[in-house]
Design a protein around this motif. Sequence first.
Motif, PDB file in Angstrom:
ATOM      1  N   GLN A  19       4.349  40.312  24.721  1.00 28.09           N
ATOM      2  CA  GLN A  19       5.638  40.054  24.084  1.00 28.09           C
ATOM      3  C   GLN A  19       5.827  38.562  23.884  1.00 28.09           C
ATOM      4  O   GLN A  19       5.371  37.758  24.695  1.00 28.09           O
ATOM      5  CB  GLN A  19       6.793  40.669  24.884  1.00 28.09           C
ATOM      6  N   ALA A  20       6.461  38.222  22.765  1.00 28.81           N
ATOM      7  CA  ALA A  20       6.693  36.808  22.442  1.00 28.81           C
ATOM      8  C   ALA A  20       7.918  36.308  23.197  1.00 28.81           C
ATOM      9  O   ALA A  20       8.983  36.935  23.156  1.00 28.81           O
ATOM     10  CB  ALA A  20       6.904  36.650  20.945  1.00 28.81           C
ATOM     11  N   VAL A  21       7.761  35.181  23.888  1.00 24.99           N
ATOM     12  CA  VAL A  21       8.847  34.649  24.717  1.00 24.99           C
ATOM     13  C   VAL A  21       8.918  33.119  24.608  1.00 24.99           C
ATOM     14  O   VAL A  21       7.987  32.467  24.139  1.00 24.99           O
ATOM     15  CB  VAL A  21       8.662  35.036  26.213  1.00 24.99           C
ATOM     16  N   LEU A  22      10.042  32.581  25.078  1.00 25.44           N
ATOM     17  CA  LEU A  22      10.236  31.137  25.228  1.00 25.44           C
ATOM     18  C   LEU A  22      10.527  30.851  26.689  1.00 25.44           C
ATOM     19  O   LEU A  22      11.234  31.622  27.348  1.00 25.44           O
ATOM     20  CB  LEU A  22      11.459  30.676  24.424  1.00 25.44           C
ATOM     21  N   LEU A  23      10.013  29.751  27.199  1.00 30.11           N
ATOM     22  CA  LEU A  23      10.366  29.314  28.546  1.00 30.11           C
ATOM     23  C   LEU A  23      11.785  28.761  28.494  1.00 30.11           C
ATOM     24  O   LEU A  23      12.079  27.865  27.699  1.00 30.11           O
ATOM     25  CB  LEU A  23       9.400  28.230  29.031  1.00 30.11           C
ATOM     26  N   ARG A  24      12.679  29.262  29.346  1.00 26.55           N
ATOM     27  CA  ARG A  24      14.069  28.813  29.318  1.00 26.55           C
ATOM     28  C   ARG A  24      14.482  28.046  30.572  1.00 26.55           C
ATOM     29  O   ARG A  24      15.339  27.173  30.508  1.00 26.55           O
ATOM     30  CB  ARG A  24      15.017  30.005  29.122  1.00 26.55           C
ATOM     31  N   ASP A  25      13.863  28.342  31.719  1.00 29.29           N
ATOM     32  CA  ASP A  25      14.259  27.622  32.931  1.00 29.29           C
ATOM     33  C   ASP A  25      13.139  27.663  33.964  1.00 29.29           C
ATOM     34  O   ASP A  25      12.442  28.668  34.092  1.00 29.29           O
ATOM     35  CB  ASP A  25      15.535  28.241  33.528  1.00 29.29           C
ATOM     36  N   THR A  26      12.977  26.551  34.675  1.00 23.95           N
ATOM     37  CA  THR A  26      11.981  26.440  35.750  1.00 23.95           C
ATOM     38  C   THR A  26      12.662  25.895  36.989  1.00 23.95           C
ATOM     39  O   THR A  26      13.318  24.853  36.923  1.00 23.95           O
ATOM     40  CB  THR A  26      10.843  25.468  35.360  1.00 23.95           C
ATOM     41  N   GLN A  27      12.536  26.603  38.093  1.00 23.41           N
ATOM     42  CA  GLN A  27      13.094  26.113  39.360  1.00 23.41           C
ATOM     43  C   GLN A  27      11.944  25.649  40.255  1.00 23.41           C
ATOM     44  O   GLN A  27      11.005  26.410  40.501  1.00 23.41           O
ATOM     45  CB  GLN A  27      13.897  27.207  40.064  1.00 23.41           C
ATOM     46  N   LYS A  84      17.048  33.147  14.535  1.00 26.05           N
ATOM     47  CA  LYS A  84      16.837  31.721  14.781  1.00 26.05           C
ATOM     48  C   LYS A  84      16.911  31.415  16.278  1.00 26.05           C
ATOM     49  O   LYS A  84      17.671  32.044  17.017  1.00 26.05           O
ATOM     50  CB  LYS A  84      17.880  30.882  14.034  1.00 26.05           C
ATOM     51  N   ILE A  85      16.107  30.438  16.691  1.00 28.09           N
ATOM     52  CA  ILE A  85      16.116  30.008  18.092  1.00 28.09           C
ATOM     53  C   ILE A  85      16.554  28.539  18.167  1.00 28.09           C
ATOM     54  O   ILE A  85      16.443  27.794  17.212  1.00 28.09           O
ATOM     55  CB  ILE A  85      14.718  30.174  18.748  1.00 28.09           C
ATOM     56  N   HIS A  86      17.040  28.149  19.322  1.00 30.38           N
ATOM     57  CA  HIS A  86      17.518  26.787  19.563  1.00 30.38           C
ATOM     58  C   HIS A  86      16.672  26.244  20.717  1.00 30.38           C
ATOM     59  O   HIS A  86      16.600  26.839  21.777  1.00 30.38           O
ATOM     60  CB  HIS A  86      19.003  26.869  19.945  1.00 30.38           C
ATOM     61  N   ALA A 116       3.084  21.545  25.238  1.00 27.00           N
ATOM     62  CA  ALA A 116       3.285  22.660  24.304  1.00 27.00           C
ATOM     63  C   ALA A 116       3.885  23.890  24.975  1.00 27.00           C
ATOM     64  O   ALA A 116       4.561  24.694  24.321  1.00 27.00           O
ATOM     65  CB  ALA A 116       1.956  23.032  23.641  1.00 27.00           C
ATOM     66  N   PHE A 117       3.674  24.057  26.278  1.00 34.15           N
ATOM     67  CA  PHE A 117       4.185  25.234  26.978  1.00 34.15           C
ATOM     68  C   PHE A 117       5.713  25.246  26.983  1.00 34.15           C
ATOM     69  O   PHE A 117       6.335  26.300  27.051  1.00 34.15           O
ATOM     70  CB  PHE A 117       3.656  25.248  28.421  1.00 34.15           C
ATOM     71  N   HIS A 118       6.308  24.064  26.898  1.00 35.14           N
ATOM     72  CA  HIS A 118       7.768  23.940  26.972  1.00 35.14           C
ATOM     73  C   HIS A 118       8.422  24.054  25.593  1.00 35.14           C
ATOM     74  O   HIS A 118       9.642  24.204  25.512  1.00 35.14           O
ATOM     75  CB  HIS A 118       8.149  22.602  27.606  1.00 35.14           C
ATOM     76  N   PHE A 177      12.218  33.480  31.236  1.00 36.57           N
ATOM     77  CA  PHE A 177      11.715  33.534  29.862  1.00 36.57           C
ATOM     78  C   PHE A 177      12.672  34.360  29.008  1.00 36.57           C
ATOM     79  O   PHE A 177      13.266  35.315  29.498  1.00 36.57           O
ATOM     80  CB  PHE A 177      10.316  34.166  29.812  1.00 36.57           C
ATOM     81  N   GLN A 178      12.776  33.992  27.741  1.00 41.79           N
ATOM     82  CA  GLN A 178      13.616  34.739  26.809  1.00 41.79           C
ATOM     83  C   GLN A 178      12.753  35.349  25.721  1.00 41.79           C
ATOM     84  O   GLN A 178      11.918  34.662  25.131  1.00 41.79           O
ATOM     85  CB  GLN A 178      14.663  33.815  26.176  1.00 41.79           C
ATOM     86  N   ARG A 179      12.957  36.644  25.452  1.00 45.77           N
ATOM     87  CA  ARG A 179      12.226  37.302  24.372  1.00 45.77           C
ATOM     88  C   ARG A 179      12.629  36.712  23.027  1.00 45.77           C
ATOM     89  O   ARG A 179      13.769  36.290  22.847  1.00 45.77           O
ATOM     90  CB  ARG A 179      12.509  38.813  24.364  1.00 45.77           C
TER      91      ARG A 179
END
Length: 200
Positions: free
Chosen positions: A70-78, A99-101, A55-57, A91-93
């Motif tokens: 703040q509400a965010v989406l995980l966008r990249d993990t190194q 709409k989000i993709h 669910a975190f992804h 993370f992206q706000r």
Amino acid sequence: MQIEFKATKRVEQGTGASRRLRRAGQIPGIIYGSGEAQNVALDHNELYHLLRKEAFHASILSANVDGTKQAVLLRDTQWHPFRQQILHLDFQRVDASQKIHLKVPLHFVNADTNPAVKLGGCMISHTINELDVECLPGNLPEFIEVDLKDLESGQSIHVSQLKLPEGVELVAHGEGDPVVATALTVKGAATDEATEGAAA
């Protein structure tokens, strides 16, 4: 249930500063989009365990940065090339009106009760395990269900047959209707059936 994680504002930047953070058990990260980009530091242990949750992804997350959420989406993990160590997180706000993709995982259900599997000696082959979707943040599903109960031997379920939640649209890549899952006949099972038929 929204997943929340803690972060603190990060002033020092650069390779040396990032290395010191990692030695102290923290991860350098960034929160960007809809306003000024914010450099943050996160607890490695907390995020390592959160990243193991599906669910975190594919969820709207709550980043608690020094007490401000703040509400965010995980966008990249190194990740480190060979250690179980996270090197950086992006993370992206999220704006509730935009709409989000995002890629959403597929959950396959009723494979164990499928007649083709139980009686026909078939196995279910999963061709796709996630879907690209677009929707408003409030409509984002944690997963999309694929019901296998009526899938017959040799048949496939295509993306167009999936029931998407209300307000969720598929982001198509290229032409055609990709296969999601197929009921494949296992060679041994087919041979057994042929042997039984000959004996009868």
